[in-house]
Design a protein around this motif. Structure first.
Motif, mmCIF file in Angstrom:
data_model
loop_
_atom_site.group_PDB
_atom_site.id
_atom_site.type_symbol
_atom_site.label_atom_id
_atom_site.label_comp_id
_atom_site.label_asym_id
_atom_site.label_seq_id
_atom_site.Cartn_x
_atom_site.Cartn_y
_atom_site.Cartn_z
ATOM 1 N N UNK A 1 -7.517 64.996 106.331
ATOM 2 C CA UNK A 1 -7.279 64.270 105.079
ATOM 3 C C UNK A 1 -7.761 65.070 103.875
ATOM 4 N N UNK A 2 -6.909 65.141 102.854
ATOM 5 C CA UNK A 2 -7.275 65.746 101.573
ATOM 6 C C UNK A 2 -6.970 64.705 100.499
ATOM 7 N N UNK A 3 -8.000 64.015 100.035
ATOM 8 C CA UNK A 3 -7.785 62.878 99.140
ATOM 9 C C UNK A 3 -7.182 63.307 97.803
ATOM 10 N N UNK A 4 -7.522 64.525 97.335
ATOM 11 C CA UNK A 4 -6.996 64.971 96.046
ATOM 12 C C UNK A 4 -5.492 65.208 96.101
ATOM 13 N N UNK A 5 -4.968 65.442 97.286
ATOM 14 C CA UNK A 5 -3.527 65.627 97.450
ATOM 15 C C UNK A 5 -2.846 64.377 97.985
ATOM 16 N N UNK A 6 -3.649 63.391 98.390
ATOM 17 C CA UNK A 6 -3.090 62.178 98.967
ATOM 18 C C UNK A 6 -2.304 62.450 100.238
ATOM 19 N N UNK A 7 -2.837 63.344 101.064
ATOM 20 C CA UNK A 7 -2.083 63.767 102.248
ATOM 21 C C UNK A 7 -3.016 63.975 103.435
ATOM 22 N N UNK A 8 -2.528 63.620 104.613
ATOM 23 C CA UNK A 8 -3.202 63.939 105.876
ATOM 24 C C UNK A 8 -2.380 65.026 106.573
ATOM 25 N N UNK A 9 -2.998 66.175 106.800
ATOM 26 C CA UNK A 9 -2.275 67.309 107.379
ATOM 27 C C UNK A 9 -2.254 67.276 108.903
ATOM 28 N N UNK A 10 -3.102 66.436 109.494
ATOM 29 C CA UNK A 10 -3.147 66.320 110.955
ATOM 30 C C UNK A 10 -2.905 64.852 111.306
ATOM 31 N N UNK A 11 -1.784 64.575 111.904
ATOM 32 C CA UNK A 11 -1.439 63.184 112.195
ATOM 33 C C UNK A 11 -1.104 63.030 113.675
ATOM 34 N N UNK A 12 -1.166 61.800 114.189
ATOM 35 C CA UNK A 12 -0.727 61.581 115.577
ATOM 36 C C UNK A 12 0.733 61.984 115.798
ATOM 37 N N UNK A 13 1.537 61.963 114.741
ATOM 38 C CA UNK A 13 2.941 62.350 114.882
ATOM 39 C C UNK A 13 3.094 63.827 115.237
ATOM 40 N N UNK A 14 2.272 64.682 114.579
ATOM 41 C CA UNK A 14 2.372 66.110 114.913
ATOM 42 C C UNK A 14 1.423 66.523 116.038
ATOM 43 N N UNK A 15 0.691 65.526 116.564
ATOM 44 C CA UNK A 15 -0.189 65.711 117.723
ATOM 45 C C UNK A 15 -1.257 66.789 117.487
ATOM 46 N N UNK A 16 -1.634 66.952 116.228
ATOM 47 C CA UNK A 16 -2.686 67.901 115.893
ATOM 48 C C UNK A 16 -3.896 67.205 115.275
ATOM 49 N N UNK A 17 -3.918 65.874 115.337
ATOM 50 C CA UNK A 17 -5.105 65.164 114.885
ATOM 51 C C UNK A 17 -6.222 65.336 115.901
ATOM 52 N N UNK A 18 -7.447 65.077 115.477
ATOM 53 C CA UNK A 18 -8.599 65.293 116.349
ATOM 54 C C UNK A 18 -8.522 64.472 117.620
ATOM 55 N N UNK A 19 -8.163 63.210 117.513
ATOM 56 C CA UNK A 19 -8.231 62.323 118.673
ATOM 57 C C UNK A 19 -7.237 62.730 119.760
#
Length: 332
Positions: free
Chosen positions: A279-297
């Motif tokens: 998550x980068x709040x200044x950009x309002x974007x999450x670069x790692x999501x469950x959709x791209x399967x690159x999130x931590x979890x």
């Protein structure tokens, strides 16, 4: 770990990079290492008359004139160097702790053992070298100056550790970790951080004094306080103070030091802070999501279940554990 074993409902890790709040001082670049020429910076309250500059829906010209002519009175905090000072000095300490392979809370003994073995295997193979190098570069390059970096003529950092002074010219170090730095000062700092992370030493305390030559009398930028009760708010901007003097939140210092993630999808020549969803709040974007399967979890669960992940993904997963947090898979 067998794929049948799930992540426990209680799983937490304590952070291993622990910064203090930072204090702001004013000094002169040519005398920056002489303590008698450094003075704590005070916050100054200003009352200003601004103009209405936000978007308005009123299209009627006469009513628009009335809106714009109304005074926008504000009381704000500000912080500046004196006209005898041209350099901002930021001082803080950073503690690096061992024990990333041991969760602070885990209610599944079998998972605890798998977790411990996985992280110990990573540490024994890599000696935390890449992570330590990136943390060290973020100390050397003065990323924690944030907005205060902009327009600085000179920048330097002195890291005091184990009776040593490690001196860095901050502009010699990039912000994306692509340059191969080989200097001995950075190598020493990286090695000490790695030793603390791997457990070769129990902990490491680094005292950081950093300097940015921004110009005589120039405004500098401490942390801004977040005030929830706007009804009680008497100022439109409230700056953070430490013992009555300007400072920066430890969270903001820590965020800068762990801004080492260049392994996220669609990397575009800038690093982001290590976060479970990028998550980068200044950009309002999450670069790692469950959709791209690159999130931590997603990566963490696969990693603990024995699936093969890339070396970059492995660096990222361990970096999140160093960041700390609550990672249990509670069904509630």
């Amino acid at each position: 770990m067998s794929s049948k074993i799930s992540v426990p409902s209680v799983l937490a890790c304590e952070k291993k990079l622990v910064p203090s709040d930072a204090r702001f001082y004013g000094t002169q670049w040519d005398r920056r290492r002489e303590a008698q020429y450094s003075s704590p910076l005070k916050l100054v309250e200003k009352s200003v008359r601004g103009t209405i500059s936000n978007r308005i829906k009123q299209k009627d010209a006469l009513k628009l004139d009335a809106e714009v002519s109304a005074a926008n009175l504000q009381t704000v905090d500000a912080c500046s160097l004196s006209y005898e000072e041209d350099t901002l000095k930021i001082s803080f300490t950073l503690k690096v702790l061992s024990g990333v392979q041991r969760p602070s809370a885990c209610n599944n003994e079998e998972f605890f053992k798998v977790f411990q073995n996985k992280v110990e295997d990573y540490l024994s193979r890599t000696h935390a070298g890449e992570l330590a190098r990136r943390y060290a570069i973020n100390i050397a390059n003065g990323r924690f100056f944030w907005r205060n970096r902009v327009g600085a003529k000179n920048m330097g950092v002195i890291a005091h550790v184990d009776d040593q002074e490690l001196i860095f010219d901050s502009f010699s170090y990039g912000l994306t970790f692509e340059q191969d730095h080989q200097d001995s000062q950075l190598e020493v700092l990286s090695k000490l951080i790695a030793q603390a992370l791997t457990g070769d030493r129990k902990s490491l305390l680094i005292k950081v004094d950093a300097f940015a030559q921004v110009g005589q009398g120039q405004e500098v930028y401490p942390s801004e306080e977040l005030v929830f009760d706007k009804g009680q708010r008497k100022k439109s901007k409230i700056l953070f103070s430490v013992d009555g003097f300007a400072g920066m939140h430890s969270q903001k210092i820590g965020n800068a030091i762990r801004t080492i993630d260049t392994w996220f999808p669609d990397y575009n020549q800038f690093a982001i802070a290590v976060e479970p969803y990028g998550s980068v709040t200044t950009l309002g974007k999450a670069f790692r999501t469950p959709d791209n399967k690159k999130d931590f979890y997603t990566l963490f669960d696969n990693y603990m279940k024995g699936a093969t992940i890339t070396p970059d993904d492995e660096h990222y997963v361990i970096a999140v554990l160093i960041r700390g947090g609550v990672f249990g898979d509670s069904k509630k």
